[in-house]
Design a protein around this motif. Structure first.
Motif, PDB file in Angstrom:
ATOM      1  N   LEU A 198       0.826  -1.209   0.000  1.00 10.57           N
ATOM      2  CA  LEU A 198       0.000   0.000   0.000  1.00 10.57           C
ATOM      3  C   LEU A 198       0.861   1.261   0.000  1.00 10.57           C
ATOM      4  CD1 LEU A 198      -2.897  -0.829   2.513  1.00 10.57           C
ATOM      5  CD2 LEU A 198      -3.003  -0.721   0.024  1.00 10.57           C
ATOM      6  N   ILE A 199       1.934   1.246   0.783  1.00 12.61           N
ATOM      7  CA  ILE A 199       2.826   2.405   0.831  1.00 12.61           C
ATOM      8  C   ILE A 199       3.517   2.602  -0.512  1.00 12.61           C
ATOM      9  CG2 ILE A 199       4.941   3.303   1.868  1.00 12.61           C
ATOM     10  CD1 ILE A 199       4.074   2.064   4.508  1.00 12.61           C
ATOM     11  N   VAL A 200       4.012   1.523  -1.101  1.00 11.30           N
ATOM     12  CA  VAL A 200       4.754   1.616  -2.367  1.00 11.30           C
ATOM     13  C   VAL A 200       3.869   2.173  -3.481  1.00 11.30           C
ATOM     14  CG1 VAL A 200       5.874   0.262  -4.178  1.00 11.30           C
ATOM     15  CG2 VAL A 200       6.416  -0.169  -1.779  1.00 11.30           C
ATOM     16  N   VAL A 201       2.628   1.671  -3.607  1.00  8.12           N
ATOM     17  CA  VAL A 201       1.771   2.118  -4.711  1.00  8.12           C
ATOM     18  C   VAL A 201       1.253   3.535  -4.501  1.00  8.12           C
ATOM     19  CG1 VAL A 201       1.058  -0.236  -5.262  1.00  8.12           C
ATOM     20  CG2 VAL A 201      -0.347   1.136  -3.703  1.00  8.12           C
ATOM     21  N   THR A 202       1.405   4.079  -3.297  1.00  7.45           N
ATOM     22  CA  THR A 202       0.927   5.434  -3.019  1.00  7.45           C
ATOM     23  C   THR A 202       2.038   6.469  -3.124  1.00  7.45           C
ATOM     24  OG1 THR A 202      -0.645   4.412  -1.455  1.00  7.45           O
ATOM     25  CG2 THR A 202      -0.498   6.788  -1.390  1.00  7.45           C
ATOM     26  N   ASN A 232      -9.988  -3.068  -3.722  1.00 14.44           N
ATOM     27  CA  ASN A 232     -10.120  -3.746  -5.014  1.00 14.44           C
ATOM     28  C   ASN A 232      -9.053  -4.785  -5.307  1.00 14.44           C
ATOM     29  OD1 ASN A 232     -12.464  -2.478  -6.420  1.00 14.44           O
ATOM     30  ND2 ASN A 232     -11.308  -0.615  -6.016  1.00 14.44           N
ATOM     31  N   LEU A 233      -7.848  -4.636  -4.713  1.00 16.26           N
ATOM     32  CA  LEU A 233      -6.739  -5.491  -5.144  1.00 16.26           C
ATOM     33  C   LEU A 233      -6.052  -6.264  -4.029  1.00 16.26           C
ATOM     34  CD1 LEU A 233      -5.022  -3.099  -7.734  1.00 16.26           C
ATOM     35  CD2 LEU A 233      -6.564  -5.016  -8.195  1.00 16.26           C
ATOM     36  N   ILE A 234      -6.412  -6.031  -2.779  1.00 13.77           N
ATOM     37  CA  ILE A 234      -5.678  -6.686  -1.691  1.00 13.77           C
ATOM     38  C   ILE A 234      -6.591  -7.386  -0.697  1.00 13.77           C
ATOM     39  CG2 ILE A 234      -4.177  -6.295   0.301  1.00 13.77           C
ATOM     40  CD1 ILE A 234      -2.800  -4.095  -1.217  1.00 13.77           C
ATOM     41  N   GLY A 235      -7.680  -6.740  -0.305  1.00 14.28           N
ATOM     42  CA  GLY A 235      -8.381  -7.142   0.907  1.00 14.28           C
ATOM     43  C   GLY A 235      -9.334  -8.314   0.834  1.00 14.28           C
ATOM     44  N   GLY A 236      -9.847  -8.652  -0.346  1.00 12.41           N
ATOM     45  CA  GLY A 236     -10.893  -9.669  -0.389  1.00 12.41           C
ATOM     46  C   GLY A 236     -12.107  -9.205   0.391  1.00 12.41           C
ATOM     47  N   THR A 237     -12.652  -8.042   0.004  1.00  9.27           N
ATOM     48  CA  THR A 237     -13.498  -7.282   0.926  1.00  9.27           C
ATOM     49  C   THR A 237     -14.967  -7.176   0.548  1.00  9.27           C
ATOM     50  OG1 THR A 237     -12.945  -5.256  -0.268  1.00  9.27           O
ATOM     51  CG2 THR A 237     -11.565  -5.817   1.609  1.00  9.27           C
ATOM     52  N   LEU A 238     -15.416  -7.841  -0.469  1.00 13.10           N
ATOM     53  CA  LEU A 238     -16.774  -7.576  -0.951  1.00 13.10           C
ATOM     54  C   LEU A 238     -17.824  -7.724   0.146  1.00 13.10           C
ATOM     55  CD1 LEU A 238     -18.523  -6.859  -3.394  1.00 13.10           C
ATOM     56  CD2 LEU A 238     -18.818  -9.304  -3.789  1.00 13.10           C
ATOM     57  N   LEU A 239     -17.754  -8.783   0.926  1.00 12.03           N
ATOM     58  CA  LEU A 239     -18.726  -9.013   1.987  1.00 12.03           C
ATOM     59  C   LEU A 239     -18.061  -9.036   3.357  1.00 12.03           C
ATOM     60  CD1 LEU A 239     -20.963 -11.755   0.294  1.00 12.03           C
ATOM     61  CD2 LEU A 239     -21.228  -9.275   0.252  1.00 12.03           C
ATOM     62  N   ILE A 240     -16.908  -8.378   3.484  1.00 13.41           N
ATOM     63  CA  ILE A 240     -16.175  -8.320   4.747  1.00 13.41           C
ATOM     64  C   ILE A 240     -16.219  -6.877   5.256  1.00 13.41           C
ATOM     65  CG2 ILE A 240     -14.004  -8.798   5.918  1.00 13.41           C
ATOM     66  CD1 ILE A 240     -15.310 -11.249   4.670  1.00 13.41           C
ATOM     67  N   ILE A 251     -14.760  -5.116   7.602  1.00 13.70           N
ATOM     68  CA  ILE A 251     -13.615  -4.372   8.101  1.00 13.70           C
ATOM     69  C   ILE A 251     -13.035  -3.441   7.046  1.00 13.70           C
ATOM     70  CG2 ILE A 251     -12.212  -6.469   7.771  1.00 13.70           C
ATOM     71  CD1 ILE A 251     -11.415  -3.485  10.054  1.00 13.70           C
ATOM     72  N   ASN A 252     -12.657  -3.951   5.875  1.00 13.37           N
ATOM     73  CA  ASN A 252     -12.055  -3.085   4.868  1.00 13.37           C
ATOM     74  C   ASN A 252     -13.094  -2.274   4.104  1.00 13.37           C
ATOM     75  OD1 ASN A 252      -9.481  -3.879   5.537  1.00 13.37           O
ATOM     76  ND2 ASN A 252      -9.349  -5.452   3.968  1.00 13.37           N
ATOM     77  N   THR A 253     -14.296  -2.817   3.941  1.00  9.66           N
ATOM     78  CA  THR A 253     -15.354  -2.073   3.274  1.00  9.66           C
ATOM     79  C   THR A 253     -15.683  -0.801   4.044  1.00  9.66           C
ATOM     80  OG1 THR A 253     -16.316  -4.116   2.412  1.00  9.66           O
ATOM     81  CG2 THR A 253     -17.736  -2.189   2.453  1.00  9.66           C
ATOM     82  N   TYR A 254     -15.791  -0.902   5.366  1.00  8.95           N
ATOM     83  CA  TYR A 254     -16.172   0.272   6.151  1.00  8.95           C
ATOM     84  C   TYR A 254     -14.980   1.158   6.504  1.00  8.95           C
ATOM     85  CZ  TYR A 254     -20.907  -1.510   6.326  1.00  8.95           C
ATOM     86  OH  TYR A 254     -22.163  -1.917   5.973  1.00  8.95           O
ATOM     87  N   TYR A 255     -13.751   0.675   6.358  1.00 11.64           N
ATOM     88  CA  TYR A 255     -12.604   1.579   6.336  1.00 11.64           C
ATOM     89  C   TYR A 255     -12.849   2.637   5.260  1.00 11.64           C
ATOM     90  CZ  TYR A 255      -8.515   0.050   9.095  1.00 11.64           C
ATOM     91  OH  TYR A 255      -7.610  -0.182  10.086  1.00 11.64           O
ATOM     92  N   CYS A 256     -13.228   2.171   4.087  1.00 12.47           N
ATOM     93  CA  CYS A 256     -13.472   3.068   2.957  1.00 12.47           C
ATOM     94  C   CYS A 256     -14.641   3.999   3.241  1.00 12.47           C
ATOM     95  CB  CYS A 256     -13.745   2.249   1.696  1.00 12.47           C
ATOM     96  SG  CYS A 256     -12.447   1.060   1.316  1.00 12.47           S
ATOM     97  N   LEU A 257     -15.681   3.488   3.877  1.00  8.05           N
ATOM     98  CA  LEU A 257     -16.840   4.312   4.200  1.00  8.05           C
ATOM     99  C   LEU A 257     -16.453   5.451   5.134  1.00  8.05           C
ATOM    100  CD1 LEU A 257     -19.993   4.628   4.049  1.00  8.05           C
ATOM    101  CD2 LEU A 257     -20.060   3.302   6.161  1.00  8.05           C
ATOM    102  N   PHE A 258     -15.723   5.149   6.205  1.00 11.18           N
ATOM    103  CA  PHE A 258     -15.370   6.148   7.205  1.00 11.18           C
ATOM    104  C   PHE A 258     -14.384   7.186   6.676  1.00 11.18           C
ATOM    105  CE2 PHE A 258     -17.066   3.067  10.210  1.00 11.18           C
ATOM    106  CZ  PHE A 258     -17.597   3.866  11.213  1.00 11.18           C
ATOM    107  N   LEU A 259     -13.401   6.740   5.898  1.00  9.14           N
ATOM    108  CA  LEU A 259     -12.281   7.621   5.556  1.00  9.14           C
ATOM    109  C   LEU A 259     -12.345   8.216   4.154  1.00  9.14           C
ATOM    110  CD1 LEU A 259      -9.282   5.676   7.147  1.00  9.14           C
ATOM    111  CD2 LEU A 259     -10.643   7.525   8.142  1.00  9.14           C
ATOM    112  N   LEU A 264      -8.528   2.541  -2.019  1.00 14.41           N
ATOM    113  CA  LEU A 264      -9.055   1.983  -3.272  1.00 14.41           C
ATOM    114  C   LEU A 264      -8.305   0.708  -3.638  1.00 14.41           C
ATOM    115  CD1 LEU A 264     -11.008   2.606  -5.716  1.00 14.41           C
ATOM    116  CD2 LEU A 264      -8.987   3.516  -6.866  1.00 14.41           C
ATOM    117  N   ILE A 265      -6.977   0.728  -3.501  1.00 13.75           N
ATOM    118  CA  ILE A 265      -6.172  -0.469  -3.766  1.00 13.75           C
ATOM    119  C   ILE A 265      -6.510  -1.570  -2.770  1.00 13.75           C
ATOM    120  CG2 ILE A 265      -3.822  -1.381  -3.830  1.00 13.75           C
ATOM    121  CD1 ILE A 265      -4.508   0.434  -6.177  1.00 13.75           C
ATOM    122  N   LEU A 266      -6.654  -1.192  -1.504  1.00  6.42           N
ATOM    123  CA  LEU A 266      -6.988  -2.176  -0.473  1.00  6.42           C
ATOM    124  C   LEU A 266      -8.310  -2.858  -0.779  1.00  6.42           C
ATOM    125  CD1 LEU A 266      -6.458  -3.475   2.315  1.00  6.42           C
ATOM    126  CD2 LEU A 266      -7.583  -1.493   3.350  1.00  6.42           C
TER     127      LEU A 266
END
Length: 441
Positions: free
Chosen positions: A244-248, A384-392, A394-402, A380-382
């Motif tokens: 995540l750090i490298v791609v940013t 779509n490309l890292i988290g496996g987050t569609l129905l999880i 934790i990472n879905t609502y990271y995006c919602l909050f931030l 966005l990378i987390l």
């Protein structure tokens, strides 16, 4: 939200000092809204191991409840464009499932969860930049707690103690299942990767620390805290955080002074040597070598799910357009390491059109909130490309909050006027113009 914009609200991202953020006053209901949001963040980050039933995280309930409270409290509103994208995405997913010529078996629970978990992304909460910066500051404080727990876990192991296991203290019916909570550095190692006690697994710890490091480096610029967070991230031995750090990095450079960039160029070779000595570099190289090796974690997380989606979509036109059914397992899955990401999971289960429509809608939600790219891009990378987050959650609502729910950009004043009080538009616009004029002087 008060219509009165302050000097801090008009400053570009990365120009405010942490002291200015701390000292800036909140107005009216902003204090209560911040407290509620922080409570949601605490449950999301530090309570991610808690669930009831074991397949649904506690943060799903609390995050969804926060969105409802903000809507009923009239702090936010349903954005028409987001609602249109949401309804279209969900309608297509449902229609391709029930009208598929393949007549697949499907899980009603999977469809309902898909519909419900993404519902809060329709909500837009206009806030002042001051509010958002204070929210990020509190996120940083949570990140500091996570980093400290990582150091504590290493200290325990280095003195010969057994690393505390949260699963020993919480009844199993309240533990979220399906994650490798405890992981060795490698098969033969006597040491375990730190997960900050409270996180689902090391990768989540690594990702949280990476996002916190980027925010601190670009927006608050306290270099000692940057070092504290970055070292903690490295010693988690979690590759996804470093990725995540490298791609940013391209978005980070605009926030850094030439002096800081030159300092980084000097420090970087030293950091590489240290990373090599403690095994971080070997771990990263080992993980990258897994990409083309079926059955490995690197291949399952970054490569195999796309291969499976491509195979499924290329079977015939019906599979490409309709998928194999919601919640169904692809016959091409032949190991337990594959982690499906939103685009690949949707392609397999609902077909390519539904997947692309959902991806376009979520991307729109990410990029229309006006938050800094150093926050938007890694999330966005987390997602779509890292988290496996569609129905999880934790990472879905990271995006919602931030990155999605709170809208702190300069168009906030106009949005607030349009959604709530049209009579305030001339007054609010004058504040924004005055703020911009003061920056150019």
């Amino acid at each position: 939200m008060s219509a009165e914009l302050t000097a801090l609200d008009c400053k570009p991202w990365g120009k405010a000092t942490i002291r200015e953020v701390i000292d800036a006053p909140l107005h009216g209901g902003e204090r209560g809204m911040l407290r509620l949001t922080v409570a949601g963040l605490l449950v999301l980050i530090l309570g991610q191991k808690l669930a009831f039933p074991p397949t649904i995280e506690l943060s799903f309930y609390t995050s969804f409840a926060l969105a409802i409270v903000l809507l009923l409290w009239r702090k936010g509103a349903i954005d028409p464009a987001r609602m249109l994208g949401y309804v279209a995405s969900m309608a297509v997913c449902i229609l391709v499932t029930v009208t598929s010529p393949l007549h697949p078996a499907f899980s009603i629970t999977a469809i309902m969860y898909l519909v419900i978990i993404h519902m809060p992304f329709m909500l837009v909460v206009p806030v002042r930049r001051t509010f958002y910066l204070k929210l990020l500051r509190i996120f940083m404080m949570i990140g500091m707690v996570v980093a400290t727990l990582v150091y504590v876990q290493w200290a325990q192991q280095l003195v010969g103690m057994r690393m505390i296991n949260l699963e020993d203290y919480i009844p199993k019916p309240f533990l979220y299942v399906g994650y490798n909570y405890i992981q060795k550095l490698d098969y033969f190692s006597q040491y375990y990767k730190p997960n900050a006690f409270l996180m689902l697994e090391t990768s989540h710890t690594s990702q949280t620390l990476a996002i916190a490091t980027l925010i601190e480096l670009c927006l608050f610029r306290r270099m000692l805290i940057v070092a504290y967070m970055l070292i903690a991230q490295l010693v988690t031995f979690g590759g996804t955080g470093m990725l995540l750090i490298v791609v940013t990095i391209p978005f980070v450079l605009r926030y850094l002074s030439l002096r800081l960039v030159l300092t980084g160029m000097i420090i970087f070779p030293i950091a590489l040597i240290v990373a090599a000595q403690v095994g971080v570099l070997d771990n990263a190289l080992g993980r990258s070598a897994e990409f083309d090796k079926p059955g490995t974690s690197g291949n399952g997380r970054f490569v195999n799910h796309f291969v499976i989606a491509a195979k499924s979509a290329s079977l015939d036109a019906d599979h490409a357009l309709f998928g194999i059914g919601a919640g169904q397992v692809s016959p091409f899955v032949n190991d337990s390491t594959t982690v499906f990401l939103p685009l690949s999971k949707l392609t397999v289960e609902y077909g390519l059109p539904a997947a692309l429509l959902f991806f376009a809608w979520m991307t729109y939600c990410f990029f229309t909130a006006g938050v800094p790219m150093v926050v938007t891009w890694p999330l966005l990378i987390l997602f779509n490309l890292i988290g496996g987050t569609l129905l999880i959650p934790i990472n879905t609502y990271y995006c919602l909050f931030l990155t999605a729910m709170f809208v702190p950009n300069r168009a906030t004043a106009f949005t607030q006027a349009r959604l709530f009080r049209r009579d305030r538009l001339p007054r609010i616009a004058s504040h924004v113009i005055a703020g911009e004029a003061s920056e150019t002087r």
